[in-house]
Structure formats: structure tokens, C-alpha cells
Scaffold this motif. Structure first.
Motif, PDB file in Angstrom:
ATOM      1  N   GLN A 194     -10.338   0.353  -0.637  1.00  0.00           N
ATOM      2  CA  GLN A 194     -11.609   1.358  -0.006  1.00  0.00           C
ATOM      3  C   GLN A 194     -10.445   2.875  -0.567  1.00  0.00           C
ATOM      4  O   GLN A 194     -11.753   3.705  -0.447  1.00  0.00           O
ATOM      5  N   THR A 253       0.836  -1.351   0.030  1.00  0.00           N
ATOM      6  CA  THR A 253      -0.031   0.156   0.119  1.00  0.00           C
ATOM      7  C   THR A 253       0.601   1.441   0.294  1.00  0.00           C
ATOM      8  O   THR A 253       0.513   2.129  -0.197  1.00  0.00           O
ATOM      9  N   ILE A 305      -8.654  -5.465   1.718  1.00  0.00           N
ATOM     10  CA  ILE A 305     -10.002  -4.693   1.650  1.00  0.00           C
ATOM     11  C   ILE A 305      -9.040  -2.441   1.748  1.00  0.00           C
ATOM     12  O   ILE A 305      -9.941  -2.322   1.205  1.00  0.00           O
ATOM     13  N   THR A 306      -7.641  -2.282   2.053  1.00  0.00           N
ATOM     14  CA  THR A 306      -7.368  -1.366   2.332  1.00  0.00           C
ATOM     15  C   THR A 306      -7.393  -0.802   0.698  1.00  0.00           C
ATOM     16  O   THR A 306      -8.021   0.480   0.215  1.00  0.00           O
ATOM     17  N   TYR A 359      -4.687 -12.419   8.897  1.00  0.00           N
ATOM     18  CA  TYR A 359      -5.759 -11.008   8.400  1.00  0.00           C
ATOM     19  C   TYR A 359      -4.786 -10.533   8.376  1.00  0.00           C
ATOM     20  O   TYR A 359      -5.893  -9.251   7.339  1.00  0.00           O
ATOM     21  N   PRO A 360      -3.756  -9.515   8.263  1.00  0.00           N
ATOM     22  CA  PRO A 360      -2.710  -8.311   7.470  1.00  0.00           C
ATOM     23  C   PRO A 360      -2.744  -8.636   5.957  1.00  0.00           C
ATOM     24  O   PRO A 360      -3.428  -7.443   5.402  1.00  0.00           O
ATOM     25  N   THR A 361      -2.961  -9.275   5.534  1.00  0.00           N
ATOM     26  CA  THR A 361      -2.791 -10.109   4.136  1.00  0.00           C
ATOM     27  C   THR A 361      -4.121  -9.382   3.595  1.00  0.00           C
ATOM     28  O   THR A 361      -4.318  -8.439   2.812  1.00  0.00           O
ATOM     29  N   ILE A 362      -5.314  -9.813   4.227  1.00  0.00           N
ATOM     30  CA  ILE A 362      -6.740 -10.055   4.059  1.00  0.00           C
ATOM     31  C   ILE A 362      -6.755  -8.090   4.298  1.00  0.00           C
ATOM     32  O   ILE A 362      -7.705  -7.520   3.696  1.00  0.00           O
ATOM     33  N   LYS A 363      -6.625  -7.562   5.143  1.00  0.00           N
ATOM     34  CA  LYS A 363      -6.703  -5.893   5.353  1.00  0.00           C
ATOM     35  C   LYS A 363      -5.950  -5.582   4.214  1.00  0.00           C
ATOM     36  O   LYS A 363      -7.031  -3.875   4.062  1.00  0.00           O
ATOM     37  N   LYS A 364      -4.792  -5.498   4.145  1.00  0.00           N
ATOM     38  CA  LYS A 364      -4.228  -5.009   3.345  1.00  0.00           C
ATOM     39  C   LYS A 364      -5.154  -5.463   1.304  1.00  0.00           C
ATOM     40  O   LYS A 364      -5.282  -3.946   1.681  1.00  0.00           O
TER      41      LYS A 364
END
Length: 205
Positions: A186, A138, A182-183, A175-180
Motif C-alpha cells: 500500500q 516497515t 500488505i502495508t 495476521y501481523p506478518t500478512i498485515k506488514k
């Protein structure tokens, strides 16, 4: 008074027309069936107690597994034009032959500077090729964001319709991979997407 004998008639029915219709229907379903793309990495999707079918077309699918992100989008016209626009963005000229090979590639996960080499491989070599995933940092190199943005532009211009975005992730993915991921969505103001799951089996009584 004598009984009138009803003449017996043969019960033979000509099934030629029925067989023709059956083969026509079979051919139709075979030609219109959508093949399921093979995931480059094993993905065991998580179970869910709630199930909503995703759209049949105009789907942009992001597959996550082993910390890598893989990309595919429905529609030959969308795939081709997205590749052309990504080539222009990164100063890479994809030949018509490479464009046709890309259209036939169901899913991929390589940096764009390796895409020409990946497309030069035959089908079996691509299956055995160890894909590193599309860069989705990101802060530095975020090619995934560009792929999503260009595909959304193409989908809107060609079909005047927003792409349906879905994420297919392994249930053991961190979770950090999925969070990236989603970021990334967004930042493009994409707050509506689907997470692909399998229907959880009902508990045994």
C-alpha cells in the motif's frame, strides 16, 4: 447374373506420421511447461469457495511462511535487471555468473548482503540452506519494498506492462506478518493483488 466380387484390400494404416506428430506435441508441451517452484518452507494455503486463475506471466509472487517472506518474479530479463538495479542501490556488484545463477533461482528469501553467498551454493546446498526471509520491517530495514519497487520499474520499462502481484501464505500464518506485507504494497500505492488459495471441497450431503 453373376455377382461381382469386390476385391479385398488390406486395412493396414501407416501410423508413422501420426507418431511423429504425437512426439512433436509431447516435446512442445515439455519444453513450454512451467515448473512449479519448490517453497523454501512448508506452505499450506487456505481454502476458498471462489476461484479465479492468476496470470500466466509477469507475476511477482510473495510467499509467506513461518513469519518469513520469500520473493520471486517471472521472466529472466526482469529477474536479471532487477538484480542489477538492487545491486546498484545497495552498492553490491553482481558478476555475470551470479546474474545467471539468480535467473535460475526460482524463489529466495535472504537479505541482499547474503545473496552472493547464497548464489555461490550449488542446487542441493541451496535446498538445505536455512533462509531467514527478506527483511520487511516497515520502519527500519525494508529490503522487500525495494525488491518490489525495482521489479515493478523493470517490468514497466521492459514490457510496458504492470506486474501481477500475488501473495501465497500459510493458513496458520499470524495476521501481523500478512498485515506488514500488505502495508508494504500500500505504501507503493499497490492496492490490487491476489491471495492464492485452494478450492474448498464441497460439503458432503
Amino acid at each position: 447374373m453373376a455377382r461381382v466380387k469386390v476385391p479385398r484390400k488390406s486395412t493396414h494404416i501407416d501410423m508413422t506420421a501420426m507418431c511423429d506428430v504425437a512426439f512433436l506435441l509431447l516435446t512442445f508441451f515439455i519444453l513450454t511447461a512451467k515448473p512449479r517452484p519448490q517453497d523454501p518452507v512448508p506452505v499450506d494455503i487456505p481454502p476458498s469457495s471462489y476461484e479465479v486463475p492468476i496470470a500466466d506471466e509477469n507475476v511477482l509472487l510473495l510467499t509467506v511462511g513461518q513469519g518469513k517472506v520469500f520473493y520471486t518474479v517471472d521472466g529472466a530479463d526482469i529477474r536479471k535487471q532487477t538484480l542489477i538495479q538492487m545491486g546498484q542501490k545497495y552498492n553490491i556488484n553482481f558478476t555475470p555468473e551470479e546474474q545467471n545463477k539468480f535467473i535460475g533461482t526460482n524463489i529466495f528469501g535472504v537479505p541482499i548482503n547474503q545473496l552472493k553467498y547464497f548464489l555461490s551454493l550449488d542446487v542441493n546446498q541451496r535446498k538445505n540452506f536455512k533462509q531467514t526471509g527478506i527483511p520487511h520491517d516497515t520502519t527500519a530495514n525494508n529490503e522487500l519494498s525495494d525488491w518490489i519497487r525495482e521489479a515493478r520499474k523493470v517490468g514497466a520499462s521492459l514490457h510496458n506492462k504492470a506486474l501481477f502481484i500475488a501473495i501465497k501464505g500459510d493458513n496458520r500464518e499470524e495476521y501481523p506478518t500478512i498485515k506488514k506485507l500488505i502495508t508494504v504494497l500500500q505504501k507503493q500505492k499497490v492496492n490490487k493483488f491476489s491471495l492464492i488459495t485452494t478450492l474448498r471441497a464441497a460439503p458432503k450431503k
